[in-house]
Design an enzyme around this catalytic site. Structure first.
Site, short mmCIF file in Angstrom:
data_model
loop_
_atom_site.label_atom_id
_atom_site.label_comp_id
_atom_site.label_asym_id
_atom_site.label_seq_id
_atom_site.Cartn_x
_atom_site.Cartn_y
_atom_site.Cartn_z
N HIS A 148 0.87 -1.18 0.00
CA HIS A 148 0.00 0.00 0.00
C HIS A 148 0.91 1.23 0.00
O HIS A 148 1.73 1.39 0.90
CB HIS A 148 -0.92 0.01 1.23
CG HIS A 148 -1.85 1.18 1.21
ND1 HIS A 148 -3.11 1.13 0.67
CD2 HIS A 148 -1.67 2.47 1.61
CE1 HIS A 148 -3.68 2.31 0.75
NE2 HIS A 148 -2.83 3.14 1.33
N CYS A 149 0.74 2.09 -1.00
CA CYS A 149 1.65 3.23 -1.14
C CYS A 149 0.93 4.51 -0.72
O CYS A 149 -0.04 4.91 -1.38
CB CYS A 149 2.14 3.34 -2.59
SG CYS A 149 3.19 4.77 -2.84
N PRO A 150 1.39 5.18 0.34
CA PRO A 150 0.73 6.42 0.76
C PRO A 150 0.89 7.54 -0.27
O PRO A 150 0.06 8.43 -0.36
CB PRO A 150 1.42 6.78 2.07
CG PRO A 150 2.68 6.00 2.10
CD PRO A 150 2.49 4.80 1.23
#
Ligand SMILES: [Zn+2]
Ligand SMILES: [Zn+2]
Length: 327
Positions: free
Chosen positions: A165-167
């Site tokens: 999951h990439c912020p």
């Protein structure tokens, strides 16, 4: 004699009461530590959900600021210093091409859903579609969980071929948007390198004492150039590490999650004197095409995803080495 908890086998002495007390306290501390870790992870998930849109705005702002400096300050300054018109046009065209590709791939990575698995067909229904899927059901979102899918606690759903999951894109990186994510990193690194190279001399002038700067060099321009140059250099160095790691993952057909799992499997196999082999590693060329579609590396069409062929497959099943090798 029936032996239970608290009854040591014959020949063994009963642990001292102090020892039992210490063991209980250690168990309580471990339970407390586990609860704290779980709470921290929940807080991180909430923080990522809240910060996600702000991180996207920050990314767009940083890209916009550096692009603004490049097109409105660096290029005109180079023109003032006597760069020829064809050279300037070439620099502008290359800058536009890189910027358009950065924004296109970033928008696709942000907006495209990473890959939602199909609904679970029902209990005990282990085969679906082509009959080759070994479907499992996710205990958290109750959807089917094909091979290589994982549950994202931030998005609260399973993602096919989940990487992480990439912020920075406020989204999961998975089967559908992995190539856009990789291309975004590639064009961003190229863009930053371009600014670092073209702006190097202007950066040295902008950090020099005011009396040594050219007369047409305004203070605000010098601030923009020095800040943009430093931002570009930092992002380029960070992307060399992150992009290099993802290049390795692409050619070995692993996701970030699988990289850690495979590392554990490799160590476990090594202890047994065996060699672990990633079942999805089909060779560099096929691994590359699994991510960027059936496009040749040296044709460079894969760098333009709006023209290139899409990756094949649905994301619910993947060819393995054992399927390809002759029996
Ligand atoms: Zn799930
Ligand atoms: Zn996610």
């Amino acid at each position: 004699m029936k032996m239970g908890f608290g009854h040591p086998p014959p020949g063994q002495t009963q642990p001292a009461p102090g020892c039992i007390w210490v063991r209980r306290r250690v168990r309580q501390l471990l339970r407390c530590f586990t609860r704290c870790c779980s709470l921290c992870l929940d807080c991180m998930d909430i923080l990522l959900r809240v910060l996600g849109p702000l991180m996207v705005l920050l990314a767009v702002f940083l890209i916009g600021f550096v692009a603004y400096t490049f097109f409105t300050i660096i290029v005109p300054q180079l023109a003032d210093e006597g760069t020829s018109s064809p050279m300037l046009l070439g620099q502008l065209a290359l800058g536009c091409f890189i910027l358009v590709n950065i924004m296109y791939n970033y928008a696709m990575a942000v907006c495209l859903r990473a890959g939602e698995p199909p609904p679970f067909p029902g209990e005990g229904d282990a085969e679906a579609g082509d009959g080759s899927l070994s479907l499992r059901q996710c205990q958290k979102c109750l959807r089917s969980k094909p091979p290589r899918a994982h549950h994202c606690s931030v998005c609260k759903q399973c993602v096919m071929k989940m990487d992480h999951h990439c912020p920075w894109i406020n989204n999961c990186v998975g089967f559908n948007n992995y190539r856009y994510f990789c291309l975004f990193m590639l064009y961003l690194a190229l863009g930053c390198l371009y600014v670092v190279i073209l702006g190097y001399r202007l950066f040295l002038q902008s950090v020099a004492p005011i009396r040594k700067r050219p007369p047409n060099f305004r203070f605000a321009d010098a601030q923009c150039i020095s800040l943009s140059w430093l931002i570009s250099l930092c992002i380029f160095l960070a992307l060399c590490l992150l992009g290099g790691f993802h290049a390795y993952l692409v050619v070995t057909n692993q996701t970030t999650i699988e990289f850690h799992i495979n590392m554990g499997n490799r160590h476990a196999a090594k202890r047994k004197g065996e060699v672990y082999r990633n079942p999805y590693d089909l060779g560099h060329s096929r691994n590359f095409q699994e991510v960027f579609g059936p496009n040749r590396f040296l044709h460079f069409l894969w760098m333009m995803p709006y023209l290139a062929k899409r990756p094949t497959g649905s994301g619910a099943s993947f060819p393995t080495v054992s399927e390809l090798e002759p029996v």
